[in-house]
Scaffold this active site. Sequence first.
Site, PDB file in Angstrom:
ATOM      1  CG  ASN A  22      -4.148  -2.239   4.965  1.00  0.00           C
ATOM      2  OD1 ASN A  22      -3.377  -2.208   4.003  1.00  0.00           O
ATOM      3  ND2 ASN A  22      -3.946  -3.018   5.999  1.00  0.00           N
ATOM      4  CD  GLU A  38       4.942  -8.760   4.909  1.00  0.00           C
ATOM      5  OE1 GLU A  38       4.110  -9.252   5.687  1.00  0.00           O
ATOM      6  OE2 GLU A  38       6.140  -8.644   5.200  1.00  0.00           O
ATOM      7  CB  CYS A  79      -2.531  -7.615   7.421  1.00  0.00           C
ATOM      8  SG  CYS A  79      -1.084  -6.653   7.915  1.00  0.00           S
ATOM      9  CD  GLU A 103       6.811  -5.362   3.379  1.00  0.00           C
ATOM     10  OE1 GLU A 103       5.807  -5.078   4.048  1.00  0.00           O
ATOM     11  OE2 GLU A 103       6.997  -4.967   2.209  1.00  0.00           O
TER      12      GLU A 103
HETATM   13  P1  NAD Z   1      -6.096  -7.683  -2.690  1.00  0.00           P
HETATM   14  O1  NAD Z   1      -5.447  -9.007  -2.589  1.00  0.00           O
HETATM   15  O2  NAD Z   1      -7.460  -7.603  -3.225  1.00  0.00           O
HETATM   16  O3  NAD Z   1      -5.215  -6.713  -3.622  1.00  0.00           O
HETATM   17  C1  NAD Z   1      -3.870  -6.412  -3.309  1.00  0.00           C
HETATM   18  C2  NAD Z   1      -3.190  -5.841  -4.534  1.00  0.00           C
HETATM   19  O4  NAD Z   1      -2.988  -6.867  -5.499  1.00  0.00           O
HETATM   20  C3  NAD Z   1      -3.977  -4.735  -5.248  1.00  0.00           C
HETATM   21  O5  NAD Z   1      -3.084  -3.722  -5.645  1.00  0.00           O
HETATM   22  C4  NAD Z   1      -4.555  -5.461  -6.457  1.00  0.00           C
HETATM   23  O6  NAD Z   1      -4.819  -4.626  -7.548  1.00  0.00           O
HETATM   24  C5  NAD Z   1      -3.423  -6.429  -6.777  1.00  0.00           C
HETATM   25  N1  NAD Z   1      -3.795  -7.615  -7.561  1.00  0.00           N
HETATM   26  C6  NAD Z   1      -4.985  -8.260  -7.576  1.00  0.00           C
HETATM   27  N2  NAD Z   1      -4.919  -9.328  -8.404  1.00  0.00           N
HETATM   28  C7  NAD Z   1      -3.658  -9.357  -8.917  1.00  0.00           C
HETATM   29  C8  NAD Z   1      -2.974 -10.222  -9.826  1.00  0.00           C
HETATM   30  N3  NAD Z   1      -3.570 -11.290 -10.352  1.00  0.00           N
HETATM   31  N4  NAD Z   1      -1.695  -9.962 -10.121  1.00  0.00           N
HETATM   32  C9  NAD Z   1      -1.057  -8.900  -9.562  1.00  0.00           C
HETATM   33  N5  NAD Z   1      -1.656  -8.042  -8.717  1.00  0.00           N
HETATM   34  C10 NAD Z   1      -2.937  -8.273  -8.382  1.00  0.00           C
HETATM   35  O7  NAD Z   1      -5.988  -7.052  -1.238  1.00  0.00           O
HETATM   36  P2  NAD Z   1      -6.688  -5.727  -0.671  1.00  0.00           P
HETATM   37  O8  NAD Z   1      -8.156  -5.992  -0.576  1.00  0.00           O
HETATM   38  O9  NAD Z   1      -6.201  -4.550  -1.422  1.00  0.00           O
HETATM   39  O10 NAD Z   1      -6.058  -5.645   0.787  1.00  0.00           O
HETATM   40  C11 NAD Z   1      -6.541  -6.353   1.870  1.00  0.00           C
HETATM   41  C12 NAD Z   1      -5.721  -7.614   2.107  1.00  0.00           C
HETATM   42  O11 NAD Z   1      -4.347  -7.277   2.246  1.00  0.00           O
HETATM   43  C13 NAD Z   1      -6.099  -8.326   3.380  1.00  0.00           C
HETATM   44  O12 NAD Z   1      -6.145  -9.708   3.163  1.00  0.00           O
HETATM   45  C14 NAD Z   1      -4.959  -7.988   4.326  1.00  0.00           C
HETATM   46  O13 NAD Z   1      -4.763  -8.908   5.354  1.00  0.00           O
HETATM   47  C15 NAD Z   1      -3.805  -7.911   3.401  1.00  0.00           C
HETATM   48  N6  NAD Z   1      -2.729  -7.097   3.981  1.00  0.00           N
HETATM   49  C16 NAD Z   1      -1.574  -7.719   4.406  1.00  0.00           C
HETATM   50  C17 NAD Z   1      -0.564  -6.975   4.999  1.00  0.00           C
HETATM   51  C18 NAD Z   1       0.702  -7.623   5.474  1.00  0.00           C
HETATM   52  O14 NAD Z   1       1.690  -6.919   5.629  1.00  0.00           O
HETATM   53  N7  NAD Z   1       0.746  -8.908   5.738  1.00  0.00           N
HETATM   54  C19 NAD Z   1      -0.721  -5.600   5.138  1.00  0.00           C
HETATM   55  C20 NAD Z   1      -1.887  -5.002   4.688  1.00  0.00           C
HETATM   56  C21 NAD Z   1      -2.885  -5.771   4.107  1.00  0.00           C
END
Ligand code: NAD
Length: 484
Positions: A152, A249, A283, A458
């Site tokens: 995002n 996060e 998020c 962060e």
């Molecule tokens: P996601 O969990 O699908 O993927 C996040 C990242 O993790 C990607 O780069 C993915 O390739 C990697 N990943 C997936 N499986 C893994 C594994 N087993 N080991 C290591 N890496 C792995 O999330 P998304 O769909 O890309 O993003 C949306 C989510 O992120 C939402 O839930 C949102 O709330 C959250 N988010 C949180 C924050 C925050 O600061 N709290 C900020 C932005 C987004």
Amino acid sequence: MRAQPKASHFVNGAYVEDTAGAVIEVIYPATGEVIARVHEATPAVIEAALAGAEAAQKAWAATRPVERARILRRAVDLIRARNAELSELETLDTGKPIQETTVADWPSGADALEYFAGLAPTVTGETMPLGGDFVYTIREPLGVCVGIGAWNYPSQIACWKSAPALALGNAMIFKPSEVTPLGALKLAEIFVEAGLPPGLFNVLQGRGAVGAALVTDARVAKVSLTGSVPTGRKVYAAAAEGIRHVTMELGGKSPLIVFEDADIESAIGAAMLGNFYSTGQICSNGTRVFVQKAIKEKFLARLAERTAAIKLGDPMDPDTQLGPLVSAPQLDKVLAYIDKAKAEGGRLVAGGGRADLNTGYYVQPTVFADITDDMTLACEEVFGPVMAVLDFDTEEEVVARANATEFGLAAGVFTADLARGHRVVGQLQAGTCWINAYNLTPVEGPFGGVKASGVGRENSKAAVEHYTQVKSVYVGMGPVEAPY
Ligand code: NAD
């Protein structure tokens, strides 16, 4: 392909390609057009990054903090000078409107680099006098840190993680989301141009398996993930195996509470920003909007009016206020949540389906009223422009209901009664709260979640704790007294 990078990865100060890795297509969400292709990192590329980062980090840790800061400051200037072209690439990668990316994405990344460049030389230890002998502490870097990003805010996330990591003497290997792989490569280029020695900031492309390979490597000291709760559970568990430091996060279902004495136009504006900015893919969004019953219908009528006026369209048009969702799977997921909210009895006040632009992954900004706590829309993270409005009678009731979730990322309160604002925030289980504001996350303030929404923080001085460790040194000033 209009956004093709020079190669897929950036390792040891240069672009690297290995076409043996599976192909990842980069799609412009506004049209569905393939704008670039990258390859997943192979074991050979992953090994090169880990070995290079480990070797480079030692000299970097021994570099004077002001010198490290000077390099990061140069990167800040390069980012600011190139904001227009970087923002255009961010829009191609994510589909977010150019009016957002030019003010929110790279600019907040530059702020983080500037902040941590300034902070790094001020990080010191302490001295504890013992009446002769004394103890002093040194804040040391952790070593090689792995950053894993969500799609995002791809470039902001890369900056938010690399800024404290590099400023405090660590190396970083960053794996962007496979959905948005382009911005981090630009950051790597800029760091090298600014004078960062090779090996200190590496970018590896790939899906979850590449992230997983990094998280379990013995050379890695810390993992910082931005992603969903299910991914967070896996990554946290894998990092725990090696007793690694983590920052998590993760997702949220944050409450935004509007009391009847609130400035209603501001509260509506905040609810819209907190549900529709970045097409709802944030998020910390306030996706459960609790409105006190006395003002509920007035709030909804004005909200519907303002929502209907939102301008959807070509993200490159500076007048466009709402772009497409990031991908076809995300569009399907959001539409399924809208259908479910209708089926479970939500009252549609605005939007309610796919936006008819004959292109891209657009969905209408959508508002449901009469949502109750047990409905799916009040429980699960949608990550799209879908607002759930709930109502409440009393302060005590709304605090209890706001806290009745596994998440705890953020929360907001709108009220003219500041004593109530502070009292309510004091009881909310959330890592980041706002009073009469929403979703502002300046680098000066800590950002992060409690409960399932994450661990660690962060930004701000709090991040120093998460990218350094304390060494404690006892100094004996006299003879050693031993009983034998
Ligand atoms: P996601 O969990 O699908 O993927 C996040 C990242 O993790 C990607 O780069 C993915 O390739 C990697 N990943 C997936 N499986 C893994 C594994 N087993 N080991 C290591 N890496 C792995 O999330 P998304 O769909 O890309 O993003 C949306 C989510 O992120 C939402 O839930 C949102 O709330 C959250 N988010 C949180 C924050 C925050 O600061 N709290 C900020 C932005 C987004």
